[in-house]
Write an enzyme that holds these catalytic residues in place. Structure first.
Site, PDB file in Angstrom:
ATOM      1  N   GLU A  38       8.317 -23.240 -49.951  1.00 41.53           N
ATOM      2  CA  GLU A  38       7.090 -21.712 -50.175  1.00 41.53           C
ATOM      3  C   GLU A  38       7.855 -20.617 -50.148  1.00 41.53           C
ATOM      4  O   GLU A  38       7.655 -19.485 -49.531  1.00 41.53           O
ATOM      5  CB  GLU A  38       6.655 -21.445 -48.709  1.00 41.53           C
ATOM      6  CG  GLU A  38       7.635 -21.517 -47.288  1.00 41.53           C
ATOM      7  CD  GLU A  38       8.171 -23.122 -47.438  1.00 41.53           C
ATOM      8  OE1 GLU A  38       8.504 -23.557 -47.361  1.00 41.53           O
ATOM      9  OE2 GLU A  38       7.543 -22.805 -45.274  1.00 41.53           O
ATOM     10  N   HIS A  57      -0.011 -26.549 -50.703  1.00 40.67           N
ATOM     11  CA  HIS A  57       0.676 -25.804 -48.714  1.00 40.67           C
ATOM     12  C   HIS A  57       1.428 -25.204 -49.261  1.00 40.67           C
ATOM     13  O   HIS A  57       1.416 -24.299 -48.467  1.00 40.67           O
ATOM     14  CB  HIS A  57       1.265 -27.135 -48.961  1.00 40.67           C
ATOM     15  CG  HIS A  57       2.174 -28.001 -47.774  1.00 40.67           C
ATOM     16  ND1 HIS A  57       1.868 -28.272 -46.724  1.00 40.67           N
ATOM     17  CD2 HIS A  57       3.665 -27.286 -47.573  1.00 40.67           C
ATOM     18  CE1 HIS A  57       2.584 -28.327 -45.523  1.00 40.67           C
ATOM     19  NE2 HIS A  57       4.298 -27.698 -46.143  1.00 40.67           N
ATOM     20  N   HIS A  99       1.262 -21.399 -46.866  1.00 36.83           N
ATOM     21  CA  HIS A  99       3.021 -21.107 -46.537  1.00 36.83           C
ATOM     22  C   HIS A  99       2.558 -19.408 -46.265  1.00 36.83           C
ATOM     23  O   HIS A  99       3.434 -18.417 -45.637  1.00 36.83           O
ATOM     24  CB  HIS A  99       4.605 -21.547 -46.648  1.00 36.83           C
ATOM     25  CG  HIS A  99       4.709 -22.884 -45.929  1.00 36.83           C
ATOM     26  ND1 HIS A  99       4.265 -22.923 -45.023  1.00 36.83           N
ATOM     27  CD2 HIS A  99       5.354 -23.951 -46.070  1.00 36.83           C
ATOM     28  CE1 HIS A  99       5.098 -24.269 -44.313  1.00 36.83           C
ATOM     29  NE2 HIS A  99       5.513 -24.763 -45.759  1.00 36.83           N
ATOM     30  N   GLU A 157       4.671 -26.528 -40.128  1.00 38.39           N
ATOM     31  CA  GLU A 157       4.156 -27.053 -41.036  1.00 38.39           C
ATOM     32  C   GLU A 157       2.504 -26.984 -40.838  1.00 38.39           C
ATOM     33  O   GLU A 157       1.495 -27.762 -41.781  1.00 38.39           O
ATOM     34  CB  GLU A 157       4.891 -27.973 -41.494  1.00 38.39           C
ATOM     35  CG  GLU A 157       6.505 -27.823 -41.959  1.00 38.39           C
ATOM     36  CD  GLU A 157       6.170 -26.688 -43.262  1.00 38.39           C
ATOM     37  OE1 GLU A 157       5.064 -27.230 -43.695  1.00 38.39           O
ATOM     38  OE2 GLU A 157       7.193 -26.739 -43.813  1.00 38.39           O
ATOM     39  N   ASP A 182      18.110 -31.194 -40.854  1.00 36.86           N
ATOM     40  CA  ASP A 182      17.920 -31.912 -41.779  1.00 36.86           C
ATOM     41  C   ASP A 182      17.505 -33.154 -41.261  1.00 36.86           C
ATOM     42  O   ASP A 182      16.714 -34.449 -42.087  1.00 36.86           O
ATOM     43  CB  ASP A 182      18.772 -31.691 -42.722  1.00 36.86           C
ATOM     44  CG  ASP A 182      18.972 -30.490 -44.118  1.00 36.86           C
ATOM     45  OD1 ASP A 182      17.778 -29.791 -43.798  1.00 36.86           O
ATOM     46  OD2 ASP A 182      19.759 -30.212 -44.031  1.00 36.86           O
ATOM     47  N   TYR A 187       4.126 -32.192 -39.631  1.00 36.00           N
ATOM     48  CA  TYR A 187       3.196 -31.708 -40.524  1.00 36.00           C
ATOM     49  C   TYR A 187       1.940 -32.439 -39.705  1.00 36.00           C
ATOM     50  O   TYR A 187       0.335 -32.356 -39.922  1.00 36.00           O
ATOM     51  CB  TYR A 187       3.593 -32.421 -41.650  1.00 36.00           C
ATOM     52  CG  TYR A 187       4.688 -31.598 -42.008  1.00 36.00           C
ATOM     53  CD1 TYR A 187       5.753 -32.216 -41.613  1.00 36.00           C
ATOM     54  CD2 TYR A 187       4.319 -30.876 -43.731  1.00 36.00           C
ATOM     55  CE1 TYR A 187       7.015 -31.433 -42.623  1.00 36.00           C
ATOM     56  CE2 TYR A 187       5.043 -30.392 -44.165  1.00 36.00           C
ATOM     57  CZ  TYR A 187       7.006 -30.997 -44.123  1.00 36.00           C
ATOM     58  OH  TYR A 187       7.439 -30.324 -44.490  1.00 36.00           O
TER      59      TYR A 187
HETATM   60  N1  BES Z   1       8.890 -24.953 -46.222  1.00 37.80           N
HETATM   61  C1  BES Z   1       9.134 -26.839 -46.607  1.00 37.80           C
HETATM   62  C2  BES Z   1      10.190 -28.172 -47.310  1.00 37.80           C
HETATM   63  C3  BES Z   1      11.274 -27.883 -46.736  1.00 37.80           C
HETATM   64  C4  BES Z   1      11.141 -27.996 -44.786  1.00 37.80           C
HETATM   65  C5  BES Z   1      11.937 -27.406 -46.407  1.00 37.80           C
HETATM   66  C6  BES Z   1      12.125 -28.380 -43.663  1.00 37.80           C
HETATM   67  C7  BES Z   1      13.498 -28.115 -45.575  1.00 37.80           C
HETATM   68  C8  BES Z   1      12.762 -27.975 -44.541  1.00 37.80           C
HETATM   69  C9  BES Z   1       7.457 -27.093 -47.882  1.00 37.80           C
HETATM   70  O1  BES Z   1       6.862 -26.167 -47.468  1.00 37.80           O
HETATM   71  C10 BES Z   1       7.079 -28.236 -47.210  1.00 37.80           C
HETATM   72  O2  BES Z   1       6.357 -28.795 -46.154  1.00 37.80           O
HETATM   73  N2  BES Z   1       7.099 -29.295 -48.883  1.00 37.80           N
HETATM   74  C11 BES Z   1       6.562 -30.144 -48.853  1.00 37.80           C
HETATM   75  C12 BES Z   1       5.104 -30.895 -49.251  1.00 37.80           C
HETATM   76  C13 BES Z   1       3.831 -31.565 -48.597  1.00 37.80           C
HETATM   77  C14 BES Z   1       3.654 -31.574 -47.162  1.00 37.80           C
HETATM   78  C15 BES Z   1       2.451 -31.085 -49.237  1.00 37.80           C
HETATM   79  C16 BES Z   1       7.488 -31.655 -48.991  1.00 37.80           C
HETATM   80  O3  BES Z   1       8.584 -30.831 -49.521  1.00 37.80           O
HETATM   81  O4  BES Z   1       6.470 -33.035 -49.685  1.00 37.80           O
HETATM   82 ZN    ZN Z   2       5.108 -27.116 -45.787  1.00 35.44          ZN
END
Ligand code: BES
Ligand code: ZN
Length: 606
Positions: A282, A306, A310, A329, A386, A394
């Site tokens: 995001e 999604h 954000h 999330e 990570d 989520y």
């Molecule tokens: N912000 C996250 C991705 C992220 C989380 C990067 C933690 C680094 C550390 C992003 O908004 C996300 O949640 N992406 C999901 C989308 C899905 C839930 C629709 C993904 O990457 O799958």
């Molecule tokens: Zn997210």
């Protein structure tokens, strides 16, 4: 001394950096950024007093630190910590308002993906992109890398003129690269081969947590989708992307109807090369997206809903630290599904929620040995965010918010959401602060919805909402049999995913064979279907798919797909060598975050 984030050296007793100016030269040959950043310190007693200023850094080579008048300041780089990186301590004289750090990034910078031309769609030009969440911004810029410290910034990126830089910021202008104080020096030192360069100027007027810092450099083109939406991608990809995301303006309108005005001026999209490690990120004003969601039928655009969500939950109202990640999330999944509901109807939203719930239950099973990772309120001292990452914040967060909505009714809940976003605009908060706000606004609701159990206990409370809909029932009656041709043809990609996820493990080889013969799943061009199928087949010890699995692991770098497949291959003696071979072959093409996470999996999956 007062540390406020287990993942940052930032000390709240020290001056706050509120603004920075970055000048950096992007060197594709050496895979480094050479540059200088000037950090502005907010007025405070601490600034008047002077003393240490602790910044986060990772792999940075610092050559000079100066005060606002150009005077050299003493600095010291501490030992390198595997998770936090290196503390850069600058000693400030009393009253210093600005600090400039001249430095270079490491070729191994954890945020930066440096791609060779053959790793892009065009195969013609190199590409660079960043991924700073959760704690990788410090490998690009030395700063207080915690959401407690919001910053605005200006940036000047010196790039090959044939390429374009993009940032999660407002574009100001491009100038030809002539005598540029900070970077001319680097150009001379590293022998510019006379290739044309240009300097792109960017500014970010809205204060952001540092994890939202983002840049990309490559040969990309754009298409306008609306007055505030533009999609960027490599030339061969951009028209398909424009078709896929044609409905984005309607999503923004739907979100604004629920959460209030969109505050970031533009909502541009950048379709990344396949090695992008997430589905979406995001980055404000410029969401980064995996190319795997350009499926040709708009079936995966919930990822855009999604990332758009954000803009309110995460970017406007931010988690205070990774221990409160569910605030970002969980709320965003909830908002995403409300947008889907508005745009595609309740049944579609329910289907997404059902897929999410099934995935959550599977993950909770996998994490029985690590119950701490299944509480929404995390405790991550000594844990790399990570590695703590999972679907739990989520989907468990989503279910908790849904339970609250069901307790108080949608109208009261929507009022709460708007007041919440208003109250914490451009701020970061903890779970505890959120609870206080919830109790004040909706007294008693937390208790009735079992909120404490979601936050502090492992697993899922038995009172958690369950999804029901006719469409859902129609799909869930199918397993464990193979759908008829016409039944299968009627399933949407999401329904396929749900079906595959509900197939028994193991599914008998004859069933696998029949499925693949009838529906050519191994050749599916939809990454959700393909990955769901490959995982089912590996987990059913069905060897015919293994060549497809190996190929898939070399085509994409999205961790959502890589991790379960690697885990499944690794945990079976017969397929472990395939995981080893695939990783040896493909790891150079993965983003450093994905490379590291999978590397650790090799050591931890028995
Ligand atoms: N912000 C996250 C991705 C992220 C989380 C990067 C933690 C680094 C550390 C992003 O908004 C996300 O949640 N992406 C999901 C989308 C899905 C839930 C629709 C993904 O990457 O799958
Ligand atoms: Zn997210």
């Amino acid at each position: 001394m007062a540390r406020i984030d287990p993942h940052s050296y930032c000390d709240s007793d020290q001056p706050a950096v509120t603004w920075f100016e970055l000048r950096a030269r992007v060197d594709f040959e050496r895979r480094v950024l050479d540059g200088e950043v000037t950090l502005a310190l907010a007025p405070s007693a601490a600034r008047d007093r002077g003393g240490p200023l602790d910044l986060d850094s990772r792999g940075l080579v610092v050559t000079a630190v100066r005060g606002g008048g150009g005077e050299a300041l003493p600095f010291e780089l501490g030992p390198s910590d595997e998770i936090l990186g290196t503390r850069l301590r600058v000693v400030l004289a009393p009253g210093i308002e600005r600090v400039s750090v001249r430095y270079s990034t490491s070729p191994e910078a954890s945020a930066l993906g440096w791609l060779l031309p053959e790793q892009t769609a065009s195969r013609q030009h190199p590409y660079l992109f960043s991924q700073c969440q959760a704690i990788h911004a410090r490998s690009v810029v030395p700063l207080q890398d915690t959401p407690h410290r919001r910053v605005t910034f200006r940036a000047e990126l010196d790039v090959p003129a044939a390429l374009r830089s993009l940032m999660a910021a407002r574009f100001v202008e491009r100038r030809p690269a002539t005598a540029h104080a900070a970077t001319a020096h680097a150009a001379a030192a590293h022998g510019d081969k006379g290739a044309e360069r240009a300097i792109d100027h960017w500014e970010m007027p809205e204060p952001i947590p540092p994890y939202l810092l983002a840049l990309a450099v490559g040969a990309v083109e754009s298409r306008e989708l609306s007055p505030r939406v533009r999609v960027w991608a490599e030339p061969g990809e951009v028209d398909a992307a424009a078709r896929e995301f044609g409905g984005v303006e309607a999503m923004i309108a739907a979100a604004e109807g629920m959460f209030g005005p969109y505050d970031w001026e533009r909502f541009d999209l950048l379709v990344m090369p396949p090695s992008f490690p997430y589905g979406g990120m995001e980055n404000p004003r410029l969401t980064f997206l995996t190319p795997t969601i350009v499926a040709g039928d708009r079936s995966l655009v919930n990822v855009v809903a999604h990332e758009l969500s954000h803009s309110w939950t995460g970017n406007l109202v931010s988690n205070a630290t990774a221990e409160h990640f569910w605030l970002n999330e969980g709320f965003t999944v909830y908002a995403e599904r409300r947008i889907i509901e508005r745009i595609a109807g309740r049944e579609e939203a329910e289907l997404h929620a059902a897929v999410g719930r099934a995935e959550l239950l599977r993950t909770l099973d996998e994490l029985v040995g690590q119950p701490d990772l299944t509480r929404l309120r995390g405790h991550l001292d000594g844990i790399d965010p990570d590695h703590a990452f999972s679907i739990v914040p989520y989907e468990k967060g989503y279910l908790m918010l849904l339970a609250l909505e069901q307790q108080v009714g949608r109208e009261a809940w929507d009022g709460f959401l708007r007041r919440y976003m208003q109250a914490f605009r451009f701020r970061a908060l903890t779970t505890e602060e959120w609870l206080v706000f919830l109790e004040r606004e909706l007294p008693g609701a937390a208790e009735r919805a079992d909120v404490a159990a979601y936050l502090h206990l492992p697993g899922l409370p038995s009172s958690a909402p369950v999804m029901r809909s006719d469409r859902l029932e129609r799909v869930l009656v199918l397993p464990p049999s193979v759908p008829l041709e016409r039944e299968g043809a009627r399933l949407t990609p999401l329904e396929w995913r749900l079906y595959l996820d509900h197939m028994p493990r193991p599914t008998p080889a004859e069933t696998c064979a029949a499925l693949d013969t009838r529906f050519a799943l191994s050749r599916s061009r939809n990454a959700e279907i393909l990955s769901g199928w490959l995982l089912l087949a590996v987990e059913s010890d069905y060897p015919a798919v293994l060549p497809h699995v190996e190929a898939f692991l070399g085509q994409i770098g999205r961790m959502k797909y890589l991790k379960p497949l690697y885990r499944a291959l690794l945990s079976r003696p017969a397929t472990r060598p395939i995981a080893e071979r695939a990783f040896a072959r493909h790891q150079a093409g993965y983003h450093p975050i994905a490379r590291h996470v999978i590397d650790v999996m090799f050591a931890t999956v028995p």
